[in-house]
Design an enzyme around this catalytic site. Structure first.
Site, short mmCIF file in Angstrom:
data_model
loop_
_atom_site.label_atom_id
_atom_site.label_comp_id
_atom_site.label_asym_id
_atom_site.label_seq_id
_atom_site.Cartn_x
_atom_site.Cartn_y
_atom_site.Cartn_z
N CYS A 1 -4.48 -20.07 -18.67
CA CYS A 1 -4.68 -20.42 -17.28
C CYS A 1 -4.62 -21.91 -16.72
O CYS A 1 -4.15 -21.76 -15.48
CB CYS A 1 -6.08 -19.84 -16.84
SG CYS A 1 -5.99 -17.82 -17.22
N PHE A 2 -5.01 -22.64 -17.47
CA PHE A 2 -5.13 -24.07 -16.93
C PHE A 2 -3.61 -24.58 -16.27
O PHE A 2 -3.45 -24.81 -15.02
CB PHE A 2 -5.45 -25.12 -18.02
CG PHE A 2 -6.92 -25.04 -18.12
CD1 PHE A 2 -7.71 -24.48 -17.06
CD2 PHE A 2 -7.62 -26.10 -19.05
CE1 PHE A 2 -9.16 -24.58 -17.38
CE2 PHE A 2 -8.94 -26.01 -19.16
CZ PHE A 2 -9.64 -25.41 -18.48
N ASP B 1 -5.62 0.91 -18.63
CA ASP B 1 -4.46 0.25 -18.95
C ASP B 1 -3.03 0.84 -19.20
O ASP B 1 -3.08 1.79 -19.66
CB ASP B 1 -4.63 -0.91 -20.21
CG ASP B 1 -3.82 -2.25 -20.11
OD1 ASP B 1 -4.30 -3.33 -20.01
OD2 ASP B 1 -2.47 -2.02 -20.26
N ALA C 1 -8.55 -26.41 -12.12
CA ALA C 1 -7.72 -27.80 -12.00
C ALA C 1 -8.53 -28.92 -12.34
O ALA C 1 -8.37 -29.92 -12.84
CB ALA C 1 -7.28 -27.70 -10.39
P1 NAD Z 1 -3.98 -10.01 -20.13
O1 NAD Z 1 -2.50 -10.04 -20.07
O2 NAD Z 1 -5.09 -10.17 -21.49
O3 NAD Z 1 -4.64 -8.35 -19.70
C1 NAD Z 1 -3.97 -8.03 -18.59
C2 NAD Z 1 -3.88 -6.35 -18.91
O4 NAD Z 1 -3.32 -5.86 -17.66
C3 NAD Z 1 -2.74 -6.25 -19.73
O5 NAD Z 1 -3.31 -5.32 -20.94
C4 NAD Z 1 -1.41 -5.34 -19.05
O6 NAD Z 1 -1.04 -4.36 -19.66
C5 NAD Z 1 -2.45 -4.49 -17.90
N1 NAD Z 1 -1.68 -4.21 -16.86
C6 NAD Z 1 -0.79 -5.18 -15.92
N2 NAD Z 1 -0.30 -4.44 -14.63
C7 NAD Z 1 -1.04 -3.07 -15.01
C8 NAD Z 1 -1.03 -1.98 -14.11
N3 NAD Z 1 -0.35 -1.87 -12.88
N4 NAD Z 1 -1.78 -1.03 -14.35
C9 NAD Z 1 -2.73 -0.97 -15.45
N5 NAD Z 1 -2.88 -2.08 -16.44
C10 NAD Z 1 -1.92 -3.17 -16.06
O7 NAD Z 1 -4.61 -11.09 -18.98
P2 NAD Z 1 -6.32 -11.84 -19.40
O8 NAD Z 1 -6.11 -13.00 -19.78
O9 NAD Z 1 -7.20 -10.75 -19.23
O10 NAD Z 1 -6.06 -12.42 -17.46
C11 NAD Z 1 -6.27 -11.31 -16.34
C12 NAD Z 1 -6.59 -12.13 -15.18
O11 NAD Z 1 -7.63 -12.87 -15.15
C13 NAD Z 1 -5.43 -13.42 -14.77
O12 NAD Z 1 -5.39 -13.35 -13.65
C14 NAD Z 1 -6.09 -14.53 -15.55
O13 NAD Z 1 -5.50 -15.79 -14.88
C15 NAD Z 1 -7.65 -14.50 -15.12
N6 NAD Z 1 -8.56 -15.07 -15.94
C16 NAD Z 1 -8.24 -15.11 -17.44
C17 NAD Z 1 -9.21 -15.64 -18.42
C18 NAD Z 1 -8.99 -15.70 -19.83
O14 NAD Z 1 -10.04 -16.36 -20.36
N7 NAD Z 1 -8.08 -15.14 -20.35
C19 NAD Z 1 -10.49 -16.22 -17.67
C20 NAD Z 1 -10.66 -16.15 -16.05
C21 NAD Z 1 -9.73 -15.55 -15.46
C1 UGA Z 2 -10.58 -21.99 -18.93
C2 UGA Z 2 -12.18 -22.33 -18.34
O1 UGA Z 2 -12.84 -23.23 -19.13
C3 UGA Z 2 -12.84 -21.09 -17.89
O2 UGA Z 2 -13.92 -21.42 -16.73
C4 UGA Z 2 -11.77 -20.31 -17.05
O3 UGA Z 2 -12.62 -18.72 -16.73
C5 UGA Z 2 -10.66 -20.14 -18.14
O4 UGA Z 2 -9.91 -21.30 -18.39
C6 UGA Z 2 -9.35 -19.16 -17.17
O5 UGA Z 2 -9.45 -19.15 -15.79
O6 UGA Z 2 -8.68 -18.52 -17.97
P1 UGA Z 2 -10.48 -21.50 -21.71
O7 UGA Z 2 -8.89 -21.49 -21.15
O8 UGA Z 2 -10.69 -20.04 -21.98
O9 UGA Z 2 -11.24 -21.44 -20.27
O10 UGA Z 2 -10.81 -22.36 -22.50
P2 UGA Z 2 -11.46 -23.96 -22.51
O11 UGA Z 2 -12.74 -24.06 -23.39
O12 UGA Z 2 -11.49 -24.13 -20.96
O13 UGA Z 2 -10.27 -24.60 -23.05
C7 UGA Z 2 -9.14 -24.88 -22.41
C8 UGA Z 2 -8.41 -25.70 -23.35
O14 UGA Z 2 -8.70 -27.05 -23.02
C9 UGA Z 2 -8.27 -25.68 -24.80
O15 UGA Z 2 -7.09 -25.94 -25.55
C10 UGA Z 2 -9.34 -26.62 -25.38
O16 UGA Z 2 -9.10 -26.98 -26.62
C11 UGA Z 2 -9.21 -27.86 -24.39
N1 UGA Z 2 -10.08 -28.70 -24.24
C12 UGA Z 2 -11.28 -28.20 -23.71
C13 UGA Z 2 -10.07 -29.90 -24.82
O17 UGA Z 2 -8.97 -30.34 -25.32
N2 UGA Z 2 -11.30 -30.72 -24.52
C14 UGA Z 2 -12.47 -30.38 -23.92
O18 UGA Z 2 -13.27 -31.10 -23.93
C15 UGA Z 2 -12.37 -29.05 -23.56
#
Ligand code: NAD
Ligand code: UGA
Length: 478
Positions: A279-280, A38, A228
């Site tokens: 994300c949502f 990172d 979605a």
């Molecule tokens: P995050 O912001 O927590 O982490 C991303 C990291 O990437 C940061 O620490 C940043 O400094 C680093 N970064 C950015 N550009 C860089 C570069 N050029 N070189 C090195 N490091 C770099 O993000 P996240 O929540 O881990 O999400 C990452 C991706 O995964 C997103 O596309 C998100 O939509 C997807 N995603 C997130 C979740 C979730 O629950 N948070 C779940 C599924 C998918």
């Molecule tokens: C969501 C998806 O569940 C993951 O599959 C996906 O990978 C992720 O987004 C992503 O792409 O970032 P997350 O956002 O971590 O995961 O958590 P969820 O459990 O889905 O909850 C999302 C939001 O919906 C929260 O604010 C939660 O409180 C709310 N929620 C969830 C409700 O209000 N009611 C429910 O029945 C479920």
């Protein structure tokens, strides 16, 4: 076709996804060296912290996984190009937020960090490198990644690349469970050997029938579609919650009644303060943008309404709090229990608490905010307002408070947050809030006092017995 054996993995991005996902891969594949890189030095330092309670991401079970693998075959580093050069497989797991300016502002994904990663890989990779999109990306992003990589060696040098899409479906708070026993792993690609090389990593702990292989575009689009659909269910049940409140029905009973239909199923039917999380909203807005781009405005409008309903619902909750408190919260103390967007995470991105607190601050409320995992400086950034000194609970509203300026402060204990408050709002379903002793808490509040339960976590009978007024999400007056 013999898939190449993967001995070294580099993951770019040590965030909520990169950190836990690579920790589990390293834990389950001890023969593979995994390095998470990172550009954020502070984040990498936190991943390397000796004290495991200081990891940058709070996830139940993560500390144990990191403790087993770190230093053995799991490493955290800022040497991005050096680690790319050493890797057989590079995951791109960087942030893809909504664009804030320029073309598509407010809807399209900002792909600058993904492109920067593709360019770093193009510059530093050696030999054959499999590049895996782990970030959530607009459909057809792999095309751009492929073009950047192809331009790296225009004359067909010693280097070569295969691009795969492998979106992540983990949810925060249950990330380790989701990674260790996923419903499915999705791999999209054009190169069968690369697909099987990645499948072989997951096969160390995921049954083969749960490893789905698709083409690149189906994989990219499935991720946006899954989010979605999930968000749509939440907006659907929250819309019905509002209708229940207007008609005397109870959304918990309605959710149970429809959830027992096996075609609908019981999950994701919990009415609440609206969906938050990083994300949502961003993924639906991205879908909306893409649909308009591809000439499907009706489809775009359909999905956009899911986000609009969510925003309306959060404003609705703030508004009804004001209405129940005699139409004004100016100068009144309100306790906010929970700031994270859901329980068991320290993440506040798009948390419902942000919009609801901002609305109440705008009305001049004095907010005492409690959350077991969110740091006060994070709340400060989210509310875009510096914290104030906690006022004396006995003092009553001060002249400054009645001037109409909203203020907030962070309370380390629920009791402190409730002291002198006219109302308490529960916005995150932390386990601790389920067992609060309302008989002991009620005398700390200024009467008549309200409990607003946006997460259905408290026992209505216990609140009533403590002499408190009670509102909860989706409960109409029968
Ligand atoms: P995050 O912001 O927590 O982490 C991303 C990291 O990437 C940061 O620490 C940043 O400094 C680093 N970064 C950015 N550009 C860089 C570069 N050029 N070189 C090195 N490091 C770099 O993000 P996240 O929540 O881990 O999400 C990452 C991706 O995964 C997103 O596309 C998100 O939509 C997807 N995603 C997130 C979740 C979730 O629950 N948070 C779940 C599924 C998918
Ligand atoms: C969501 C998806 O569940 C993951 O599959 C996906 O990978 C992720 O987004 C992503 O792409 O970032 P997350 O956002 O971590 O995961 O958590 P969820 O459990 O889905 O909850 C999302 C939001 O919906 C929260 O604010 C939660 O409180 C709310 N929620 C969830 C409700 O209000 N009611 C429910 O029945 C479920």
């Amino acid at each position: 076709m013999t898939p190449p054996l993967i001995r070294t993995i580099c993951c770019i991005g040590a965030g909520y996804v990169g950190g836990p996902t690579m920790a589990v891969i390293a834990d389950r594949c001890p023969a593979v060296q995994v390095t998470v890189v990172d550009i954020n030095q502070a984040r990498i330092d936190a991943w390397n912290a000796e004290d495991l309670s200081k990891l940058p991401v709070y996830e139940p079970g993560l500390d144990a996984v990191v403790a087993r693998a770190r230093g053995r075959n799991l490493h955290f580093s800022t040497a991005v190009e050096e680690q790319i050069a050493a890797a057989d497989m590079v995951f791109i797991s960087v942030n893809t937020p909504t664009k804030t300016k320029g073309l598509g502002a407010g809807q399209a994904s900002d792909l600058r960090w993904v492109e920067a990663c593709a360019r770093s890989v193009a510059k530093a990779a050696t030999g054959h490198t499999i590049v895996v999109e782990k970030s959530t990306l607009p459909v057809r992003t792999a095309e751009a990644v492929q073009s950047i990589l192809a331009a790296a060696d225009p004359n067909g040098g010693a280097r070569s690349f295969s691009v795969l899409s492998n979106p992540e479906f983990l949810a925060e708070g249950t990330a380790i469970r989701d990674l260790e026993a996923p419903d499915r792993v999705l791999i999209g690609g054009e190169d069968p050997a690369a697909i099987e090389a990645l499948a072989a990593i997951y096969a160390s702990w995921v049954p083969d029938e749960r490893i789905l292989r698709t083409n690149l575009w189906s994989s990219e689009l499935s991720k946006l579609t899954a989010n979605a659909f999930l968000a749509q269910r939440i907006s659907s049940i929250n819309s019905i919650a509002a209708f229940c409140e207007a008609t005397g029905a109870d959304v918990r009973e309605v959710a149970r009644a429809i959830g027992t239909d096996s075609r609908i199923g019981p999950k994701f039917l919990q009415a609440g303060p609206g969906f938050g999380g990083s994300c949502f909203q961003k993924d639906i807005l991205n879908l909306v943008y893409l649909c308009r781009h591809f000439g499907l405005p009706e489809v775009a409008d359909y999905w956009e309404s899911v986000v609009q309903l969510n925003t309306w619902h959060q404003h609705r909750i703030a508004k009804l709090v004001v209405q129940k408190l005699f139409g004004t919260v100016t100068g009144k103390r309100l306790a906010i229990l929970g700031f994270a967007f859901k329980a068991d995470t320290n993440d506040t991105r798009e948390a419902p608490a942000i919009r609801i607190c901002r609305d109440l601050l705008e009305e001049g409320a004095q907010l005492a905010i409690h959350d077991p995992k969110v740091e006060p400086d994070q709340i400060e950034r989210d509310l875009r307002l510096p914290a104030s000194e906690a006022p004396d609970a006995e003092a009553g509203p001060t002249r400054a408070a009645l001037s109409g300026e909203g203020t907030w402060w962070s309370s380390a204990a629920v009791e402190d947050a409730l002291a002198g408050a006219d109302a308490v709002l529960i916005l995150t379903e932390w386990q601790h809030y389920r067992s609060l002793d309302w008989a002991a808490l009620a005398p700390l509040m200024r009467q008549p006092a309200w409990v607003f339960d946006a997460r259905s976590v408290v026992d209505p009978a216990a609140v009533a017995a403590a002499g408190l007024k009670f509102w909860r999400i989706g409960e109409g007056q029968a």
